[in-house]
Design a protein around this motif. Sequence first.
Motif, PDB file in Angstrom:
ATOM      1  N   LEU A 223       1.150  -1.309   0.227  1.00 10.27           N
ATOM      2  CA  LEU A 223      -0.136  -0.173   0.097  1.00 10.27           C
ATOM      3  C   LEU A 223       0.990   0.989   0.180  1.00 10.27           C
ATOM      4  N   GLN A 224       1.627   1.301   1.325  1.00 11.13           N
ATOM      5  CA  GLN A 224       3.114   2.335   0.658  1.00 11.13           C
ATOM      6  C   GLN A 224       3.238   2.850   0.349  1.00 11.13           C
ATOM      7  N   VAL A 225       3.706   1.352  -1.265  1.00 13.31           N
ATOM      8  CA  VAL A 225       5.036   1.737  -1.689  1.00 13.31           C
ATOM      9  C   VAL A 225       4.080   2.184  -3.241  1.00 13.31           C
ATOM     10  N   ALA A 226       2.346   1.881  -3.217  1.00  9.67           N
ATOM     11  CA  ALA A 226       1.846   2.078  -4.225  1.00  9.67           C
ATOM     12  C   ALA A 226       2.103   3.520  -4.342  1.00  9.67           C
ATOM     13  N   GLY A 227       1.295   3.817  -2.889  1.00 13.20           N
ATOM     14  CA  GLY A 227       1.602   5.039  -2.516  1.00 13.20           C
ATOM     15  C   GLY A 227       2.433   6.422  -3.199  1.00 13.20           C
ATOM     16  N   VAL A 228       4.042   5.877  -3.077  1.00  7.92           N
ATOM     17  CA  VAL A 228       4.649   6.136  -2.808  1.00  7.92           C
ATOM     18  C   VAL A 228       5.050   6.773  -4.887  1.00  7.92           C
ATOM     19  N   VAL A 229       4.504   5.682  -5.289  1.00  7.07           N
ATOM     20  CA  VAL A 229       5.008   5.306  -6.911  1.00  7.07           C
ATOM     21  C   VAL A 229       2.642   6.378  -7.525  1.00  7.07           C
ATOM     22  N   GLY A 230       2.127   6.480  -7.262  1.00  5.34           N
ATOM     23  CA  GLY A 230       0.880   7.015  -7.624  1.00  5.34           C
ATOM     24  C   GLY A 230       1.256   8.823  -7.459  1.00  5.34           C
ATOM     25  N   SER A 231       1.986   8.813  -5.973  1.00  2.00           N
ATOM     26  CA  SER A 231       3.060  10.657  -5.793  1.00  2.00           C
ATOM     27  C   SER A 231       3.380  11.115  -7.098  1.00  2.00           C
ATOM     28  N   LEU A 232       4.613  10.257  -7.124  1.00  2.00           N
ATOM     29  CA  LEU A 232       5.488  10.005  -8.648  1.00  2.00           C
ATOM     30  C   LEU A 232       4.943  10.912 -10.053  1.00  2.00           C
ATOM     31  N   LEU A 233       3.648  10.390  -9.943  1.00  2.00           N
ATOM     32  CA  LEU A 233       3.366  10.405 -11.722  1.00  2.00           C
ATOM     33  C   LEU A 233       2.108  11.317 -11.504  1.00  2.00           C
ATOM     34  N   VAL A 234       1.901  11.577 -10.101  1.00  2.78           N
ATOM     35  CA  VAL A 234       1.297  13.108 -10.875  1.00  2.78           C
ATOM     36  C   VAL A 234       1.556  13.833 -11.010  1.00  2.78           C
ATOM     37  N   PRO A 235       2.571  14.586 -10.778  1.00  2.00           N
ATOM     38  CA  PRO A 235       2.912  15.863 -11.475  1.00  2.00           C
ATOM     39  C   PRO A 235       3.527  14.817 -13.244  1.00  2.00           C
ATOM     40  N   VAL A 236       4.064  14.292 -13.472  1.00  2.00           N
ATOM     41  CA  VAL A 236       4.098  13.863 -14.373  1.00  2.00           C
ATOM     42  C   VAL A 236       2.370  13.456 -15.198  1.00  2.00           C
ATOM     43  N   VAL A 237       1.400  13.601 -15.023  1.00  2.00           N
ATOM     44  CA  VAL A 237       0.948  12.908 -15.579  1.00  2.00           C
ATOM     45  C   VAL A 237      -0.269  14.599 -15.970  1.00  2.00           C
ATOM     46  N   THR A 238      -0.263  15.917 -14.720  1.00  4.67           N
ATOM     47  CA  THR A 238      -0.727  16.855 -14.451  1.00  4.67           C
ATOM     48  C   THR A 238       0.276  18.075 -15.314  1.00  4.67           C
ATOM     49  N   GLY A 239       1.357  17.810 -15.316  1.00  2.00           N
ATOM     50  CA  GLY A 239       2.236  19.256 -15.763  1.00  2.00           C
ATOM     51  C   GLY A 239       1.454  20.038 -15.091  1.00  2.00           C
ATOM     52  N   ARG A 240       1.231  21.279 -15.794  1.00  2.00           N
ATOM     53  CA  ARG A 240       1.264  23.033 -15.361  1.00  2.00           C
ATOM     54  C   ARG A 240       0.089  22.804 -15.475  1.00  2.00           C
ATOM     55  N   SER A 241      -0.569  21.763 -15.998  1.00  2.00           N
ATOM     56  CA  SER A 241      -2.131  22.711 -16.678  1.00  2.00           C
ATOM     57  C   SER A 241      -3.622  21.985 -15.253  1.00  2.00           C
ATOM     58  N   ALA A 242      -3.691  23.331 -15.251  1.00  2.00           N
ATOM     59  CA  ALA A 242      -5.122  23.478 -13.673  1.00  2.00           C
ATOM     60  C   ALA A 242      -6.331  22.191 -14.325  1.00  2.00           C
ATOM     61  N   THR A 243      -6.518  22.196 -15.865  1.00  3.27           N
ATOM     62  CA  THR A 243      -7.475  20.736 -15.718  1.00  3.27           C
ATOM     63  C   THR A 243      -7.268  19.807 -15.526  1.00  3.27           C
ATOM     64  N   ARG A 244      -6.231  18.996 -16.473  1.00  2.00           N
ATOM     65  CA  ARG A 244      -5.470  17.929 -16.283  1.00  2.00           C
ATOM     66  C   ARG A 244      -5.045  17.409 -14.622  1.00  2.00           C
ATOM     67  N   ALA A 245      -4.880  18.206 -13.599  1.00  6.63           N
ATOM     68  CA  ALA A 245      -4.489  19.165 -12.517  1.00  6.63           C
ATOM     69  C   ALA A 245      -5.970  18.235 -11.777  1.00  6.63           C
ATOM     70  N   ARG A 246      -7.239  18.799 -11.827  1.00  4.37           N
ATOM     71  CA  ARG A 246      -8.584  18.342 -11.818  1.00  4.37           C
ATOM     72  C   ARG A 246      -8.622  17.121 -12.248  1.00  4.37           C
ATOM     73  N   ARG A 247      -8.475  16.953 -13.433  1.00  5.19           N
ATOM     74  CA  ARG A 247      -9.376  15.302 -13.984  1.00  5.19           C
ATOM     75  C   ARG A 247      -8.311  14.788 -12.578  1.00  5.19           C
ATOM     76  N   ALA A 248      -7.093  14.638 -12.587  1.00 11.73           N
ATOM     77  CA  ALA A 248      -6.529  14.060 -11.931  1.00 11.73           C
ATOM     78  C   ALA A 248      -6.665  13.766 -10.661  1.00 11.73           C
ATOM     79  N   ALA A 249      -6.801  14.754 -10.073  1.00  7.94           N
ATOM     80  CA  ALA A 249      -7.420  14.967  -8.584  1.00  7.94           C
ATOM     81  C   ALA A 249      -9.037  14.017  -8.828  1.00  7.94           C
ATOM     82  N   VAL A 250      -9.513  13.478  -9.411  1.00  8.82           N
ATOM     83  CA  VAL A 250     -11.059  12.385  -9.271  1.00  8.82           C
ATOM     84  C   VAL A 250     -10.980  11.574 -10.162  1.00  8.82           C
TER      85      VAL A 250
END
Length: 199
Positions: free
Chosen positions: A59-86
Amino acid sequence: GTAAPHVRPPWRSPLAWAVTAFMGLQSVQFYVLLSWLPTVLHERSGADAASAGWLLSLLQVAGVVGSLLVPVVTGRSATRARRAAVGSSLLSLLGLVGLLALPQAPAVPVAVTGLGMGGSVVLALAAMSSRAADGRVAVALSGMAQSLGYLAAALGPVLVGAVHTASGSWTPPLLLVAAVAAVQPLAARAAGRDALVRA
């Protein structure tokens, strides 16, 4: 120079409450699973102590992976950040439903839940600055969201333990946590809307 005027917590802002809810809901899930997952897996899935401990590590390792993927997926886009949050919120919900439905095969649901929770915490913390009009408001919003969010997180494991004691089963507590996870995508979407909390 003169000190900048103090900004009070934005209690009257619906957007601030959405950010606070997002922070609190994801925190409750994390701390409940951190506290109870090995016991749940031992009693509900028949996992021995070592296997349950390894699954908590997963669970913890997968959480680290998830946290590292967020900047890659969202970049600086607010729209992508909102979609990633959902999306990360829905991953957490999917994993918890998997834990309920597949007690004898918990590894994949645990990993999916961890990915979702890891992404959610990064996005919840980022929302405190990205939804604030300036640095002073970010401090006030962060104080509000983290104080109430972590208060909810502290109460979550206690409430889940009480529900388990009262019911004698881990199904009602897991349903309760899944209900919390089901509300989180709504809070994540509201917290990510294109608006700012102002002083």
